[in-house]
Enzyme design. Structure first.
Site, PDB file in Angstrom:
ATOM      1  N   SER A 117       0.792  -1.194   0.065  1.00 35.46           N
ATOM      2  CA  SER A 117       0.012   0.167  -0.015  1.00 35.46           C
ATOM      3  C   SER A 117       0.853   1.305  -0.135  1.00 35.46           C
ATOM      4  CB  SER A 117      -0.962   0.041   1.239  1.00 35.46           C
ATOM      5  OG  SER A 117      -1.483   1.219   1.539  1.00 35.46           O
ATOM      6  N   TYR A 130      -2.576  -0.844  10.187  1.00 35.52           N
ATOM      7  CA  TYR A 130      -2.430  -1.136   8.880  1.00 35.52           C
ATOM      8  C   TYR A 130      -1.155  -0.983   8.256  1.00 35.52           C
ATOM      9  CZ  TYR A 130      -4.014  -0.514   4.225  1.00 35.52           C
ATOM     10  OH  TYR A 130      -4.158  -0.859   2.865  1.00 35.52           O
TER      11      TYR A 130
END
Length: 244
Positions: A117, A130
């Site tokens: 990401s 995350y």
């Protein structure tokens, strides 16, 4: 059409079958579905055994794309939620690579795609779980890429997407005591930044696989974040955070 037989994995049985049916109808391809909770290591183990048994040396491409978002400051996030985020976003990918690497190396060879990401490049506040999972996947993927460099029949592409138009913000987990009105505002703000169509992101990723690229940044936002982080490794959030 590339002629692949597909095996799609999701925890959402209804959504999974809807997507698989659309692919069969549109392309006439062979699509199998596997309903799996990637937060449960035994289910991931069983999935890997099933895929290896079904496809064997024909296994050509493993895409580790599953992921969940988990917002909230570190002290507010429950351990169970943090651990689930790490398992789904990182642990499951490692399990599948470990179990399926022999099949991918056999036959004509294969390729691995691990989707990190933009938050595996920069680490925003209130994204500790995350970002930890996506940085972990990045480190694992880059090290494994170097290990596989001498193997001509196998390789790996690490993907760093920016704002792709998915439901990840809407489905993000948050601490149980989170203010729902504030959450709704945050989700709406985040979804405005998810602008790239998934089809376009997929085309860029497959293009990188075709060119055997070890790394691909997907979207202008990912490219900009990477550049700012590279230039200002300890101060980048002072720049990025102003528009976050």
């Amino acid at each position: 059409m590339r002629g692949y037989r597909l095996a799609l994995v999701d925890i959402d049985a209804a959504g999974l079958e809807e997507h698989a049916s659309a692919l069969r109808e549109r392309h006439g391809c062979d699509v199998a579905t596997c309903v799996v909770d990637l937060a449960q290591p035994p289910e991931v183990r069983d999935l890997a055994e099933s895929l290896a048994g079904t496809y064997g040396e024909d296994l050509a491409l493993l895409v580790n794309n599953a992921g969940i978002a988990l917002g909230g400051g570190f002290e507010a996030v429950e351990k169970a939620d943090f651990d689930a985020c790490m398992q789904i976003n990182f642990g499951a990918a490692v399990q599948l690579v470990r179990a399926l690497l022999p099949s991918l190396e056999a036959g004509a060879g294969g390729w691995i795609v691990n989707v990190s990401s933009v938050f595996g490049i920069v680490a925003p506040p209130r994204q500790t779980a995350y970002s930890a999972s996506k940085f972990a996947l990045r480190g694992f993927s880059e090290a494994l890429t170097h290990e596989l460099a001498e193997h001509p029949s196998i390789g790996l592409t690490t993907v760093f997407p920016g704002g792709v138009k998915t439901s990840i913000a809407r489905n993000a987990r948050v601490p149980g005591n989170a203010d729902q009105a504030v959450r709704a505002e945050q989700v709406a703000a985040m979804e405005k930044k998810l602008t790239m169509e998934p089809r376009k992101a997929a085309e860029l990723i497959l293009g990188a696989v075709d060119r055997r690229k070890p790394r691909v940044l997907v979207g202008k936002d990912a490219k900009l974040a990477e550049k700012i982080q590279r230039l200002l490794p300890s101060r980048y959030w002072k720049i990025i955070g102003r528009s976050a």
